[in-house]
Enzyme design. Structure first.
Site, mmCIF file in Angstrom:
data_model
loop_
_atom_site.group_PDB
_atom_site.id
_atom_site.type_symbol
_atom_site.label_atom_id
_atom_site.label_comp_id
_atom_site.label_asym_id
_atom_site.label_seq_id
_atom_site.Cartn_x
_atom_site.Cartn_y
_atom_site.Cartn_z
ATOM 1 N N CYS A 169 61.355 -54.601 12.091
ATOM 2 C CA CYS A 169 60.282 -54.497 13.074
ATOM 3 C C CYS A 169 60.616 -53.339 14.010
ATOM 4 O O CYS A 169 61.663 -53.367 14.677
ATOM 5 C CB CYS A 169 60.185 -55.799 13.864
ATOM 6 S SG CYS A 169 59.039 -55.690 15.245
ATOM 7 N N CYS A 221 55.463 -48.680 12.226
ATOM 8 C CA CYS A 221 55.295 -50.136 12.376
ATOM 9 C C CYS A 221 55.281 -50.653 10.948
ATOM 10 O O CYS A 221 54.576 -50.102 10.092
ATOM 11 C CB CYS A 221 53.988 -50.467 13.087
ATOM 12 S SG CYS A 221 53.538 -52.218 12.991
#
Ligand code: DGL
Length: 269
Positions: A80, A190
């Site tokens: 992440c 992302c």
């Protein structure tokens, strides 16, 4: 000389992300290290991470790392970008196991490519941190970097509404803004965004995009090997999935990148 302890090396590796996004890393990892024992945690109750405060993101990361500590992992992969940007610097020395953050682990290879201008699409919290720019400039201070936040893209992915016109318009708007700087490459900063490549590449060639996951998993493999931590047998590994909410939606949307062979367990931390 590295000493290899086979029992210790059979310990699992824990991955986490806010949702299905980290599976874009996890699936690549399983291809290059298919015999490692693994866990994946999707923190869907707190999704999206991109609009959360630094304090909240540190809290989520600590809870997940404590959960993995109980499970006696040998490493945790922060699949992440948002958590790598906002929480990693704070929590990195609090655990005995290895912690691999996606941004910091892939910046060197990206910055060393033959490019002058680079764009980054990321969440609001990642862009706010400026960690991508900081990390890339550490290895190439002449690189022109432009970061653009795409606040709706994670929800487009998690809801599976790729084909909606509103989704296309939103994606197109951010991409047009990015193309104005004439980037040589654009980082999908992302882990949810690689799911959007089929749509992005309707507008511009997919060759312009960098998915840091490829570089990241290679980095993890090399570092585990250098640390004598690779699992060395070919015994069928276990893998287990946990989510803090919505197991059915997780399983359904995960399938684009990784077909789960069993439902994730609910685990609220
Ligand atoms: N996929 C994560 C990232 O790489 C988090 C996205 C979100 O939940 O906002 O940043």
């Amino acid at each position: 000389m590295i000493t290899v302890n086979h029992n210790l090396n059979n310990r699992p590796i824990g991955f986490f992300d806010s949702g299905v996004g980290g599976l874009s890393v996890y699936s690549k990892f399983r291809k290059i290290l298919p015999f490692e024992n693994t866990f994946y945690y999707g923190d869907l109750i707190h999704l999206p991470y991109g609009n959360k405060t630094k304090e909240e993101l540190i809290n989520y990361a600590r809870n997940i790392l404590n959960f993995y500590k109980e499970k006696d992992v040998k490493a945790v992969v922060i699949a992440c970008n948002t958590s790598s940007a906002q929480a990693y610097d704070i929590i990195k020395n609090e655990y005995e196991f290895k912690i691999y953050p996606i941004i910091q682990s892939s910046a060197k290879v990206i910055a060393s490519q033959n490019i002058n201008r680079i764009g980054i699409f990321a969440t609001e919290a990642t862009v706010k941190s400026k960690v991508y720019t900081r990390e890339l400039h550490q290895y190439n201070k002449n690189l022109f970097v432009k970061e653009i936040a795409c606040p709706n893209w994670v929800n487009i992915v998690e809801s599976g509404k790729f084909q909606d016109k509103t989704a296309f318009d939103d994606i197109n708007r951010h991409l047009e803004e990015m193309l104005e700087i004439k980037p040589d490459k654009i980082i999908l900063g992302c882990t949810h965004y690689p799911y959007l490549i089929p749509i992005l590449s309707k507008i511009v060639s997919h060759n312009i995009f960098i998915d840091p996951a490829d570089i990241f998993v290679e980095y993890i493999k090399q570092d585990l090997a250098a640390s004598g931590l690779l699992k060395e047998d070919n015994v069928q590994p276990f893998e287990d999935f946990f989510v803090s909410a919505n197991p059915e939606s997780f399983m359904e949307h995960a399938a684009i990148f990784y077909k789960l062979n069993h439902s994730p367990k609910i685990c609220i931390l």
